[in-house]
Write an enzyme that holds these catalytic residues in place. Structure first.
Site, mmCIF file in Angstrom:
data_model
loop_
_atom_site.group_PDB
_atom_site.id
_atom_site.type_symbol
_atom_site.label_atom_id
_atom_site.label_comp_id
_atom_site.label_asym_id
_atom_site.label_seq_id
_atom_site.Cartn_x
_atom_site.Cartn_y
_atom_site.Cartn_z
ATOM 1 N N ASN A 26 -27.280 7.250 4.738
ATOM 2 C CA ASN A 26 -27.933 7.091 5.490
ATOM 3 C C ASN A 26 -27.286 6.160 6.808
ATOM 4 O O ASN A 26 -26.351 5.559 6.612
ATOM 5 C CB ASN A 26 -29.544 7.018 5.182
ATOM 6 N N ASP A 36 -25.946 10.364 -3.194
ATOM 7 C CA ASP A 36 -25.311 9.461 -2.591
ATOM 8 C C ASP A 36 -25.435 8.102 -3.763
ATOM 9 O O ASP A 36 -24.574 7.049 -3.500
ATOM 10 C CB ASP A 36 -26.215 8.572 -0.907
HETATM 11 N N1 AR6 Z 1 -22.445 16.294 -6.106
HETATM 12 C C1 AR6 Z 1 -23.129 16.718 -5.510
HETATM 13 N N2 AR6 Z 1 -23.772 17.611 -5.010
HETATM 14 C C2 AR6 Z 1 -25.662 16.573 -5.130
HETATM 15 C C3 AR6 Z 1 -25.183 15.550 -6.288
HETATM 16 C C4 AR6 Z 1 -23.787 15.448 -6.769
HETATM 17 N N3 AR6 Z 1 -23.484 14.398 -7.877
HETATM 18 N N4 AR6 Z 1 -26.421 14.663 -6.139
HETATM 19 C C5 AR6 Z 1 -26.936 15.492 -5.131
HETATM 20 N N5 AR6 Z 1 -26.386 16.750 -4.396
HETATM 21 P P1 AR6 Z 1 -29.251 14.278 -0.585
HETATM 22 P P2 AR6 Z 1 -29.347 14.680 2.060
HETATM 23 C C6 AR6 Z 1 -27.213 17.128 -3.818
HETATM 24 O O1 AR6 Z 1 -30.619 14.322 -0.857
HETATM 25 O O2 AR6 Z 1 -30.475 15.246 2.035
HETATM 26 C C7 AR6 Z 1 -30.341 9.743 0.165
HETATM 27 O O3 AR6 Z 1 -31.191 8.734 -0.478
HETATM 28 C C8 AR6 Z 1 -28.254 18.377 -3.421
HETATM 29 O O4 AR6 Z 1 -28.713 18.532 -4.228
HETATM 30 O O5 AR6 Z 1 -28.313 13.976 -1.622
HETATM 31 O O6 AR6 Z 1 -28.247 14.573 3.591
HETATM 32 C C9 AR6 Z 1 -29.347 9.181 1.342
HETATM 33 O O7 AR6 Z 1 -28.541 8.160 1.399
HETATM 34 C C10 AR6 Z 1 -28.064 18.500 -1.738
HETATM 35 O O8 AR6 Z 1 -28.464 19.997 -2.439
HETATM 36 O O9 AR6 Z 1 -28.521 13.995 1.022
HETATM 37 C C11 AR6 Z 1 -30.545 9.427 2.688
HETATM 38 O O10 AR6 Z 1 -31.148 8.357 3.028
HETATM 39 C C12 AR6 Z 1 -27.312 17.816 -1.391
HETATM 40 O O11 AR6 Z 1 -26.514 17.297 -2.773
HETATM 41 C C13 AR6 Z 1 -30.366 10.488 2.822
HETATM 42 O O12 AR6 Z 1 -30.661 10.482 1.039
HETATM 43 C C14 AR6 Z 1 -27.384 16.513 -0.398
HETATM 44 O O13 AR6 Z 1 -29.040 16.542 -0.524
HETATM 45 C C15 AR6 Z 1 -29.463 12.093 3.112
HETATM 46 O O14 AR6 Z 1 -30.140 13.242 2.288
#
Ligand code: AR6
Length: 168
Positions: A26, A36
């Protein structure tokens, strides 16, 4: 010109066999949930310390740090800020720009392999099919010395959409 090989994988990005892992951050770079959360847990508290002087990072851009506890195979982490769907506009351009910024950060440290999560498709609500198409187009069109990009899907649905975008 270097040819960039793009592959799709399923699993946890913290286990990727690459020089650089990208996380979905973020703009405050203060860590969070989703990918993250996994990256920060694996890298340890030094990652947050390293991010402090680099914040804030606007949507569409990315910053780079060392990988700390994620190493030694993984040398750097790129913290990309994707658009919050329905909030940060133009969403498509900001998402594409986030992917291209990651490659620029990789070039700055001489990295040749990088793993991406599906930026913005979790907490930020970007429709997965569209996000997969946009990210594939952005990577295909980018100029970079990176030779291997691994797109790491965390679920089957994302894997399918990325595979489909790769085959177009
Ligand atoms: N490895 C690979 N992909 C993953 C993993 C992992 N270990 N864990 C989750 N995903 P998101 P955003 C996938 O929510 O939408 C955070 O709090 C997940 O299934 O991680 O960009 C940050 O600090 C999805 O397909 O990121 C920001 O505040 C993808 O990663 C906010 O969320 C992205 O989901 C960013 O939101």
């Amino acid at each position: 010109m270097t040819v960039m090989q793009i592959e799709v994988a399923v699993g946890d990005i913290t286990a990727a066999d690459v020089d650089v892992v990208v996380t979905a951050a973020n703009r405050s770079l203060i860590g969070g949930g989703g990918v993250d959360g996994a990256v920060h847990r694996a890298a340890g508290p030094e990652l947050l310390q390293a991010l402090r002087p680099l914040a804030p990072c606007p949507p569409g851009e990315a910053v780079i740090t060392l990988a700390f506890g994620l190493g030694p195979r993984i040398r750097h982490v790129v913290h990309a800020v994707g658009p919050r769907y329905g909030v940060d506009e133009p969403a498509d351009d900001l998402l594409a720009s986030a992917y291209v910024s990651c490659l620029q950060r990789c070039d700055e440290v001489g990295a040749t392999s990088v793993a991406f999560p599906a930026l913005s498709t979790g907490a930020y609500g970007f429709p997965v099919f569209e996000a997969c198409r946009i990210s594939m187009d952005a990577l295909h069109g980018a100029q970079s010395a990176v030779t291997r990009c691994v797109l790491v899907a965390f679920d089957e649905r994302t894997r399918k959409f990325w595979e489909r975008a790769l085959s177009v």
